[in-house]
Design an enzyme around this catalytic site. Sequence first.
Site, PDB file in Angstrom:
ATOM      1  N   ASP B  46       0.861  -1.175   0.000  1.00 31.75           N
ATOM      2  CA  ASP B  46       0.000   0.000   0.000  1.00 31.75           C
ATOM      3  C   ASP B  46       0.897   1.225   0.000  1.00 31.75           C
ATOM      4  O   ASP B  46       1.792   1.338   0.832  1.00 31.75           O
ATOM      5  CB  ASP B  46      -0.860  -0.051   1.279  1.00 31.75           C
ATOM      6  N   ASP B 139      -3.158   2.539  -5.907  1.00 34.12           N
ATOM      7  CA  ASP B 139      -1.973   2.579  -5.036  1.00 34.12           C
ATOM      8  C   ASP B 139      -1.838   1.370  -4.123  1.00 34.12           C
ATOM      9  O   ASP B 139      -1.084   1.411  -3.175  1.00 34.12           O
ATOM     10  CB  ASP B 139      -1.983   3.870  -4.212  1.00 34.12           C
ATOM     11  N   GLU B 140      -2.582   0.307  -4.357  1.00 32.64           N
ATOM     12  CA  GLU B 140      -2.353  -0.882  -3.538  1.00 32.64           C
ATOM     13  C   GLU B 140      -2.579  -2.151  -4.347  1.00 32.64           C
ATOM     14  O   GLU B 140      -3.303  -2.147  -5.347  1.00 32.64           O
ATOM     15  CB  GLU B 140      -3.242  -0.881  -2.288  1.00 32.64           C
TER      16      GLU B 140
END
Lengths: 372, 433
Positions: B46, B139-140
């Site tokens: 993350d 973003d993860e």
Amino acid sequence: MRVTLERSNLLKSLNHVHRVVERRNTIPILSNVLLRAEGASLSMRATDLDLEITEAAPAMVEQAGSTTVPAHLLYDIVRKLPDGAEVSLSMTGEKGQMSVSSSRSRFTLQCLPETDFPDLTAGAFSHTFRLPAETLRMLIARTQFAISTEETRYYLNGIYMHTVEDGDKLKLRAVATDGHRLARADIIAPSGAEGMPGIIIPRKTVGELQKLVDDPEVVVTVELSDAKIRFTIGSIVLTSKLIDGTFPDYQRVIPTGNDKELTIDCQSFAQAVDRVSTISSERGRAVKLAIRDGQLVLTVNNPDSGSATEELAVGYDNEPIEIGFNAKYLLDITGQLTGTEAVFMLADPGSPTLVRETSDDDALYVLMPMRV
Amino acid sequence: MGDAVLSFCRDCLRPAVSRGRFCQACGSPRIVRHAELDRLSIAHIDCDAFYAAVEKRDNPELADKPVIIGGGKRGVVSTACYIARISGVRSAMPMFKALEACPEAVVIKPNMEKYVAVGREVRRLMEALTPLVQPISIDEAFLDLTGTEKLHRDSPARTLARFATRVQNEIGITVSVGLSYCKFLAKVASDLDKPRGFAVIGEAEALEFLADKPVTMIWGVGKAFADKLAADGIRSIGQLQRMEEGVLMARYGSMGQRLYRLSRGRDERVVEPREAAKSVSAETTFNSDLGRPDDLVPVLRSLSETVAHRLKASGIAGQTVVLKLKTADFRIRTRNRRLDDPTRYADRIFRTGLSLLEKEMDGTKFRLLGIGVSDLTDLARADMPDLVDPLAGRRAVAESAMDSVRAKFGRASVETGYTFGRGNRGRPERDDA
């Protein structure tokens, strides 16, 4: 109202009529079928405000009258009644309810008053002609598949019907296109069609009409104005609004200068296209036609599943050409080729191709190629 | 030797030989120790305060300031940097509240294209570790590093530590890593040690670790379901651990089975590489509610161009155009229309969207307008030449020409009359805080 009739007669008519009714309606009365018992028949009418179908079935009328009840509900009830049963429809003592009874079954349906039922029939017709159901069926079948479903171009959402002069003959012509293919079919204009306006018959109307002209013996009466059309097929009357729009100048897109002539055997070509397109997982993948002297190679490549190739002997003596078409569009057209031989008039892999039967000038198809 | 593998320094990657707090080799305090460290291979990665981190990277002056990424005054907080979070700013908080909590914050409008580009760079580095990368958002992602020891000549744990350092050095943002034996606990772990974290949850400790955690930690338990469980007296995962599977299933259906399994740290879901996107869309919330065609149409055009730009960049096309509107009283209207063939052109998306929008512009005021396409396909069948509308082909050529100009001179270098002179590419002036 009190009326008794045979289930099979009621079911047959309801089957024709109830399809017009949309499953979801914001106006309650549009979910209903209008029932009217008078003389020796029960007439049923349904509408979606653009299209209306009325059909009468023979019945024993004990008490004349009329009402409206939910169409799909009534159809489902009658469908589930046993074959050969008699069905009685009568208004109950309770206001606004109709009972449906047959042997030991009894249903009660909520009614809406007949006076609220919209009437689409008003207005005069300017032209009337008659033609055999089979002729009408052919005219529709040859063009229906090319009707556009894209609502943005609403004027393509139907079949354009108009008359054209061909030498000393007047022809009634049907045209449909979705921008990727175009279908055009002619018949000799029946008397009464002279001077009729060009009209666009909506897709839904065409679809319903096609199901009603299944009896080739019947002669259909067509009445039309520039806003409405009515078909009378035996005891069935279909009235429809027309699409208020201008059909594009289709003649402009029918290629005239294509010089590469490919002659195919309709049946073997259709089967081959069908076979090779099996490999395309989604509808509408391209079939590549590689054509050279007397030989046609059909190829479909699907990166996900594999490829397919088939060779056909054809009539061709021009320079070799490779051109791609949407498999479904090809099958739609081959499905309408009734003769033994058809001709593809090709120009180049990026230009429209003309397809017609060698023995029949009454139908022609234009097909836009695909990149392959 | 065996013990050496079970602990290492995240900075120098050398085994931590002593039990001390600092690495004996480089002095770093970032030591990872875990008894199962050489056996765990499911990771959740993350990015830390992703949008804010990207903005701080690109403008070092912001480094020590509280930064909030979000829409204008009416928008909500997308991301708050860790400095802003000290003041109590949280994601999804309305902007005015965030500014009450942290008046000195620097508010930056999201630049999605930039974040998407950075997100892609991070993903590329992930994909260098394993083909089994399952992105959850920009973003993860989950990573399955099982069986990559030989490839990387190292354990998954150390490979991930090396990856985190590499992202920091090469891309300039930080990530937190959660390492476990299943997706559920990997995701939980990545949250334990943020930012720049590296947390490990092993199989042996899973039950004990989960016992005192709230039920909301379980994947799929949101506020509504947590309330339902609370009404039944269930607040901690430990309570679920003491219940029978049959009882939970009888009460909560298939969710009951999930509660039973996850509360015991059992999660059989595998890391599945990316599924293809189902739709491509763009939307904007206005600063003040709009209802006039003069205001809405330029926005529609501009958003259509954004969607088309993304389609073209990905080499795909969509067959159904979807218009989305949110009225001033927060009702969402979506309208869609299926085209005869898929398209990638702004022209066709806009024209179709416009015909849908025209029916909605009845005086109603809207706070949000969005346009998108679904039923995505490749380009093989897209934008077929049109028999009836020869101008369509010419408009497509014109659009391609505009795209070439934009590729060379930037997006603002050429635009259509729909958006020209409207400032900010058609969007109404915004009075951003």
